[in-house]
Enzyme design. Structure first.
Site, PDB file in Angstrom:
ATOM      1  N   ARG A   1       0.815  -1.218   0.000  1.00 17.81           N
ATOM      2  CA  ARG A   1       0.000   0.000   0.000  1.00 17.81           C
ATOM      3  C   ARG A   1       0.849   1.269   0.000  1.00 17.81           C
ATOM      4  O   ARG A   1       0.411   2.295  -0.523  1.00 17.81           O
ATOM      5  CB  ARG A   1      -0.972  -0.025   1.183  1.00 17.81           C
ATOM      6  CG  ARG A   1      -2.087  -1.010   0.932  1.00 17.81           C
ATOM      7  CD  ARG A   1      -3.113  -1.061   2.021  1.00 17.81           C
ATOM      8  NE  ARG A   1      -4.339  -1.640   1.482  1.00 17.81           N
ATOM      9  CZ  ARG A   1      -5.329  -2.121   2.216  1.00 17.81           C
ATOM     10  NH1 ARG A   1      -5.252  -2.088   3.530  1.00 17.81           N
ATOM     11  NH2 ARG A   1      -6.400  -2.618   1.638  1.00 17.81           N
TER      12      ARG A   1
ATOM     13  N   LYS B   1     -20.079 -18.564  -0.205  1.00 15.05           N
ATOM     14  CA  LYS B   1     -21.534 -18.527  -0.013  1.00 15.05           C
ATOM     15  C   LYS B   1     -22.259 -17.583  -0.962  1.00 15.05           C
ATOM     16  O   LYS B   1     -21.775 -16.493  -1.248  1.00 15.05           O
ATOM     17  CB  LYS B   1     -21.840 -18.091   1.412  1.00 15.05           C
ATOM     18  CG  LYS B   1     -21.480 -19.132   2.443  1.00 15.05           C
ATOM     19  CD  LYS B   1     -21.821 -18.610   3.813  1.00 15.05           C
ATOM     20  CE  LYS B   1     -21.743 -19.731   4.843  1.00 15.05           C
ATOM     21  NZ  LYS B   1     -22.099 -19.233   6.166  1.00 15.05           N
TER      22      LYS B   1
ATOM     23  N   GLY C   1     -13.338  -4.507   0.034  1.00 19.26           N
ATOM     24  CA  GLY C   1     -14.743  -4.093   0.159  1.00 19.26           C
ATOM     25  C   GLY C   1     -15.188  -3.117  -0.911  1.00 19.26           C
ATOM     26  O   GLY C   1     -16.303  -3.226  -1.434  1.00 19.26           O
TER      27      GLY C   1
ATOM     28  N   GLY D   1     -10.074 -10.354  -1.689  1.00 18.17           N
ATOM     29  CA  GLY D   1      -8.917 -10.798  -0.919  1.00 18.17           C
ATOM     30  C   GLY D   1      -8.445 -12.191  -1.284  1.00 18.17           C
ATOM     31  O   GLY D   1      -7.264 -12.409  -1.592  1.00 18.17           O
TER      32      GLY D   1
END
Ligand code: ADP
Ligand code: MG
Length: 399
Positions: free
Chosen positions: A38, A199, A379, A356
């Protein structure tokens, strides 16, 4: 790319201070950074602004101090490593607003850099409080947002500030917006999407958005079991959200209305339990036994998906096709990852991936650098794939 002001729109910045929002929420152990990706990602923006003569004041959050000063969540340990990567001294101010920030910025010369302390030490940051945003705005003359990964949050340093100062997209933000637009905004068709992971429930919005935009959607991973079950196929003891069978059928019906072809696995790799060296069996869909657990797509499924990728101009991927962490259940993910990377090189395929575990899987397959773009935004990437407007990006749009 959608029209945003970028650093290219800026002339000489001598005498000006650029407030630059970066994502320095780096993994740290015992005060040491364990992965400096980062920091590296922010370098082009910092360098370009310094070259234009600006004083560069970096705004960032670290961890979740919940609006209070927390010494263990200080950004101070980041200044040294950043100086080394930049090849120039980076000052540190132990507050992002007020006297400490002001005096440290005042002491900088043109082209010099200061890292300001964790913005989340102030409750106004996450509350997007207008007074806190105004206090930040006082420190600078212009605002550059280079933190796409924080753009799904409407905080003072990611959103509020953009309304108070002339606002620009930084280099990393710009790269991300260009890549995402190429993949889903105005893609070259046909577009093939690959969605896997564990899921359906965590990716409902994403699936619903994608079927409206893609030509083909391949579903893999644990969530494919729910779709297979919904279509009347046996799934044995596999991870399966049976209560979502109706939802899965709705998504398939919606895909039909939107002319999006759905590819479900046609064969699967099963075992009785997870673990290295367990006995596995590849079975056609329909032949899964009551004691089976499905942990990967089979080789026929991977080959069929690879054939679909051969016809595509664009691939967008989130979610591994199997339990890639435990070989041999990484086989389908690795096969499709390598094939996709090969098509990028040989056929000019545009391949964009994010998430991720997806990024980890592409690294494990050795092809992360061969994709057109790999988003590490987590996200924010997922919310963008869900078709949601990201407040930090929206606030950058020229008004
Ligand atoms: P990302 O982080 O890229 O968004 P997810 O978190 O949605 O991806 O999904 C990754 C997880 O899905 C991995 O931990 C992987 O082991 C799991 N997974 C994939 N296939 C299966 C399967 N058949 N059964 C259980 N878990 C699976
Ligand atoms: Mg994950």
């Amino acid at each position: 790319m959608p029209a945003f002001h970028t650093i290219d729109d800026l002339g000489d910045l001598t005498g000006k201070t650029a407030l630059v929002r970066v994502d320095f929420n780096v993994p740290m152990e015992g005060g040491r950074i364990t992965d400096d990706t980062r920091l590296r990602v922010a370098l082009p923006t910092i360098r370009d602004l310094c070259a234009k003569g600006a004083k560069v004041a970096l705004l960032a959050h670290f961890d979740r101090p919940k609006g209070k000063r927390a010494p263990t969540m200080s950004l101070a340990p980041v200044a040294g490593p950043l100086s080394e990567l930049l090849g120039a001294h980076v000052a540190f101010a132990d507050d992002c607003v007020g006297e400490a920030a002001k005096s440290t910025i005042a002491a900088l010369g043109p082209g010099q850099v200061v890292l300001l302390e964790n913005v989340r030490f102030h409750p106004g940051e996450e509350e997007n409080d207008s007074q806190f945003a105004a206090a930040l705005a006082q420190e600078g003359d212009l605002y550059v947002n280079d933190a796409f990964s924080a753009a799904h949050r409407a905080h003072a340093s990611t959103e509020g500030l953009a309304h108070l100062l002339p606002a620009y997209a930084g280099r990393s933000m710009q790269r991300e917006l260009v890549a995402l637009d190429l993949a889903l905004g105005a893609p070259k068709r046909p577009v093939v999407g690959i969605v896997g992971g564990s899921k359906v429930s965590t990716k409902l919005d994403l699936l619903q958005n994608l079927v409206a935009k893609l030509d083909t959607l391949a579903i893999g991973g644990g969530m494919a079991n729910t779709f297979l079950y919904a279509m009347g196929h046996p799934v044995g003891e596999s991870l399966c959200e049976k209560d979502l069978a109706d939802t899965a059928r709705d998504i398939i019906a919606e895909a039909g209305r939107k002319s999006c072809e759905i590819l479900l696995p046609i064969d699967v790799v099963c075992a009785d339990a997870l673990g290295p060296g367990v006995e596995t069996a590849t079975r056609d869909i329909g032949d899964v036994r009551p004691s089976d657990k499905i942990f990967d797509a089979g080789s026929k499924s991977a080959a069929r998906l690879n054939a679909a990728i051969d016809l595509a101009h664009t691939v967008i991927w989130n979610g591994p096709l199997g339990v890639f962490e435990i070989p041999p259940f990484d086989a389908a993910t690795v096969s499709v990852a390598r094939h996709t990377a090969e098509r990028v090189k040989s056929a000019g395929l545009i391949a964009v991936a994010g998430g991720g575990d997806t990024v980890a899987a592409l690294h494990a397959a050795g092809v992360a650098d061969d994709f057109s773009f790999v988003s590490t935004a987590g996200g924010a990437f997922l919310e963008w794939m869900e078709g949601k407007a990201l407040p930090g990006v929206e606030a950058l749009r020229p008004r």
